[in-house]
Design a protein around this motif. Sequence first.
Motif, PDB file in Angstrom:
ATOM      1  N   GLN A   9      -9.973   2.215  -5.789  1.00  0.00           N
ATOM      2  CA  GLN A   9      -9.978   1.018  -6.642  1.00  0.00           C
ATOM      3  C   GLN A   9     -10.455  -0.219  -5.902  1.00  0.00           C
ATOM      4  OE1 GLN A   9      -6.952   0.180  -9.585  1.00  0.00           O
ATOM      5  NE2 GLN A   9      -5.752   1.771  -8.581  1.00  0.00           N
ATOM      6  N   HIS A  15      -5.253   0.147   3.017  1.00  0.00           N
ATOM      7  CA  HIS A  15      -4.230   0.360   4.050  1.00  0.00           C
ATOM      8  C   HIS A  15      -4.378   1.747   4.677  1.00  0.00           C
ATOM      9  CE1 HIS A  15      -2.196   2.727   0.971  1.00  0.00           C
ATOM     10  NE2 HIS A  15      -2.271   1.681   0.143  1.00  0.00           N
ATOM     11  N   GLY A 146      -5.004  11.612  -2.479  1.00  0.00           N
ATOM     12  CA  GLY A 146      -3.654  11.650  -1.939  1.00  0.00           C
ATOM     13  C   GLY A 146      -2.728  12.318  -2.952  1.00  0.00           C
ATOM     14  N   ASP A 148      -0.302  11.278  -4.567  1.00  0.00           N
ATOM     15  CA  ASP A 148       0.058  10.489  -5.757  1.00  0.00           C
ATOM     16  C   ASP A 148      -0.869  10.757  -6.947  1.00  0.00           C
ATOM     17  OD1 ASP A 148      -1.984   9.281  -4.222  1.00  0.00           O
ATOM     18  OD2 ASP A 148      -1.608   7.316  -5.095  1.00  0.00           O
ATOM     19  N   VAL A 187       1.289   8.993   2.858  1.00  0.00           N
ATOM     20  CA  VAL A 187       1.774   8.124   3.932  1.00  0.00           C
ATOM     21  C   VAL A 187       2.844   7.209   3.337  1.00  0.00           C
ATOM     22  CG1 VAL A 187       1.120   6.328   5.587  1.00  0.00           C
ATOM     23  CG2 VAL A 187      -0.467   8.213   5.103  1.00  0.00           C
ATOM     24  N   LYS A 196       6.163   5.070  -1.032  1.00  0.00           N
ATOM     25  CA  LYS A 196       4.777   5.276  -0.623  1.00  0.00           C
ATOM     26  C   LYS A 196       4.217   4.005   0.010  1.00  0.00           C
ATOM     27  CE  LYS A 196       1.235   5.133  -3.590  1.00  0.00           C
ATOM     28  NZ  LYS A 196      -0.229   5.134  -3.683  1.00  0.00           N
ATOM     29  N   MET A 197       3.427   4.146   1.074  1.00  0.00           N
ATOM     30  CA  MET A 197       2.715   2.972   1.584  1.00  0.00           C
ATOM     31  C   MET A 197       1.759   2.534   0.481  1.00  0.00           C
ATOM     32  SD  MET A 197       0.409   2.409   5.057  1.00  0.00           S
ATOM     33  CE  MET A 197       1.750   2.576   6.209  1.00  0.00           C
ATOM     34  N   SER A 198       1.844   1.254   0.101  1.00  0.00           N
ATOM     35  CA  SER A 198       1.129   0.819  -1.086  1.00  0.00           C
ATOM     36  C   SER A 198       0.745  -0.644  -0.955  1.00  0.00           C
ATOM     37  CB  SER A 198       2.061   1.045  -2.288  1.00  0.00           C
ATOM     38  OG  SER A 198       1.804   0.109  -3.289  1.00  0.00           O
ATOM     39  N   LYS A 199      -0.408  -0.985  -1.542  1.00  0.00           N
ATOM     40  CA  LYS A 199      -0.843  -2.381  -1.419  1.00  0.00           C
ATOM     41  C   LYS A 199       0.006  -3.304  -2.271  1.00  0.00           C
ATOM     42  CE  LYS A 199      -4.799  -1.669  -4.441  1.00  0.00           C
ATOM     43  NZ  LYS A 199      -4.879  -0.230  -4.210  1.00  0.00           N
ATOM     44  N   SER A 200       0.719  -2.745  -3.257  1.00  0.00           N
ATOM     45  CA  SER A 200       1.540  -3.619  -4.092  1.00  0.00           C
ATOM     46  C   SER A 200       2.950  -3.839  -3.525  1.00  0.00           C
ATOM     47  CB  SER A 200       1.596  -3.080  -5.521  1.00  0.00           C
ATOM     48  OG  SER A 200       1.988  -1.741  -5.525  1.00  0.00           O
TER      49      SER A 200
HETATM   50  N1  AQP Z   1       0.336   6.104   0.782  1.00  0.00           N
HETATM   51  C1  AQP Z   1      -0.722   6.907   0.602  1.00  0.00           C
HETATM   52  N2  AQP Z   1      -0.852   8.038   1.307  1.00  0.00           N
HETATM   53  C2  AQP Z   1      -1.935   8.852   1.148  1.00  0.00           C
HETATM   54  N3  AQP Z   1      -2.928   8.588   0.276  1.00  0.00           N
HETATM   55  C3  AQP Z   1      -2.835   7.468  -0.463  1.00  0.00           C
HETATM   56  N4  AQP Z   1      -3.637   6.925  -1.407  1.00  0.00           N
HETATM   57  C4  AQP Z   1      -3.101   5.771  -1.846  1.00  0.00           C
HETATM   58  N5  AQP Z   1      -1.934   5.534  -1.219  1.00  0.00           N
HETATM   59  C5  AQP Z   1      -1.743   6.574  -0.350  1.00  0.00           C
HETATM   60  C6  AQP Z   1      -4.905   7.520  -1.837  1.00  0.00           C
HETATM   61  O1  AQP Z   1      -5.939   6.582  -1.652  1.00  0.00           O
HETATM   62  C7  AQP Z   1      -6.944   6.802  -2.634  1.00  0.00           C
HETATM   63  C8  AQP Z   1      -7.317   5.502  -3.302  1.00  0.00           C
HETATM   64  O2  AQP Z   1      -6.228   5.039  -4.046  1.00  0.00           O
HETATM   65  P1  AQP Z   1      -6.352   4.002  -5.211  1.00  0.00           P
HETATM   66  O3  AQP Z   1      -7.618   3.294  -5.180  1.00  0.00           O
HETATM   67  O4  AQP Z   1      -5.942   4.655  -6.464  1.00  0.00           O
HETATM   68  O5  AQP Z   1      -5.281   3.018  -4.731  1.00  0.00           O
HETATM   69  P2  AQP Z   1      -3.782   3.095  -5.071  1.00  0.00           P
HETATM   70  O6  AQP Z   1      -3.261   4.488  -5.093  1.00  0.00           O
HETATM   71  O7  AQP Z   1      -3.626   2.257  -6.269  1.00  0.00           O
HETATM   72  O8  AQP Z   1      -3.298   2.408  -3.777  1.00  0.00           O
HETATM   73  P3  AQP Z   1      -1.923   1.789  -3.649  1.00  0.00           P
HETATM   74  O9  AQP Z   1      -1.907   1.094  -2.381  1.00  0.00           O
HETATM   75  O10 AQP Z   1      -0.874   2.809  -3.893  1.00  0.00           O
HETATM   76  O11 AQP Z   1      -1.955   0.730  -4.802  1.00  0.00           O
HETATM   77  P4  AQP Z   1      -0.802   0.320  -5.754  1.00  0.00           P
HETATM   78  O12 AQP Z   1       0.158  -0.378  -4.907  1.00  0.00           O
HETATM   79  O13 AQP Z   1      -1.507  -0.546  -6.739  1.00  0.00           O
HETATM   80  O14 AQP Z   1      -0.268   1.605  -6.336  1.00  0.00           O
HETATM   81  C9  AQP Z   1      -6.391   7.834  -3.605  1.00  0.00           C
HETATM   82  O15 AQP Z   1      -6.952   9.097  -3.286  1.00  0.00           O
HETATM   83  C10 AQP Z   1      -4.931   7.822  -3.313  1.00  0.00           C
HETATM   84  O16 AQP Z   1      -4.344   9.083  -3.584  1.00  0.00           O
END
Ligand code: AQP
Length: 333
Positions: A9, A15, A146, A148, A187, A196-200
């Motif tokens: 996204q 991260h 990942g 998720d 992660v 979950k390690m997350s940008k939010s």
């Molecule tokens: N913690 C994680 N460990 C392993 N893989 C991860 N991914 C995300 N978080 C982890 C994988 O990164 C790819 C891109 O993800 P995205 O663009 O869908 O971003 P996201 O999952 O929205 O990232 P965040 O940080 O978790 O955002 P928020 O906080 O908004 O939910 C994917 O392949 C994802 O699996």
Amino acid sequence: PRRILSGIQASGALHLGNYLGALKRFTALQDSGAPCFLFVADLHAITVWQDPALLAAQTREIAAAYIASGLDPATSTIFPQSAVRAHSELAWILNCVARLGWLDRMTQFKEKSGKHKERSSVGLYTYPVLQAADILLYKATEVPVGEDQKQHLELTRDIAAKFNTDFNAPGFFPLPEPLIQGPATRVMSLRDGAAKMSKSDPSDQSRINLTDDADTIAAKIRKSKTDMGVMPAPGDVLDDRPEVRNLIAIYAALSDTTREAVTAQFAGQGFGAFKPALADLAVAALAPVTAEMRRLMDDPAEIDRVLKDGAERAAAIADPVVDEVKKIVGFWR
Ligand code: AQP
């Protein structure tokens, strides 16, 4: 033939979870010789508010991360999702294939909408259908993601199968396989081994950003949550030590080894020995990626060339597929 597809996204800071769970895996797949399609998911990003003044820069930043982590734009097709109209077109048609009951089961929507479901965008709800369109448009065979994203991949398979059956088009959409591989498919936060390690996550201490400098990375790892114990021995069950297990998984993924090998190396040692070693490893792995991202961001012309060329190559594959879908559905043509 194999075709790998994935996206990230365009919603800002990347991260370590994105790097280990996605970026590093993409590079490994590309280097194994499989054709890769990697897009910047800007249509997905706007399911939550994005500042229009920043969105294009965020898109370039993800493209820079792809290139900086080792993807070669000549071999891999790197493009902005919104630049290939077929994504939105197929998403609508698949919205009419997917069932409400299926979407109601998606845990990511429940987590992201939280207590404010009725104030979430409709797009956030149908997000997994757009994701299915992204994948099926390219008839992708494998989707590295990942942990998720596992549930969304299962939904994609259900949508593909229902389309093939409903329209009597057996095998039209191949059922894609999720590739959830390696020691770091999920992660976790550095502050809480259950999240979950997350940008939010509101705490910046919970994650290592790709833009963090060496001192920040070292400090975050030094302060990361552990427990009163020492490093486990091989075979120890770590169910009640999620933070320790997470650090070991990160170490294993960064050094391209297994958790067992890491445990064997550090068994019985204190975190005072392990954490600095992990910090050194993280800095060594991320510093070149960060530096290359900065270099690329300084000259957007290069990134823009990659994205434009990638969009053309992607559309050349996606447009005929969406045309065929329209024919199958029976639209006037
Ligand atoms: N913690 C994680 N460990 C392993 N893989 C991860 N991914 C995300 N978080 C982890 C994988 O990164 C790819 C891109 O993800 P995205 O663009 O869908 O971003 P996201 O999952 O929205 O990232 P965040 O940080 O978790 O955002 P928020 O906080 O908004 O939910 C994917 O392949 C994802 O699996």
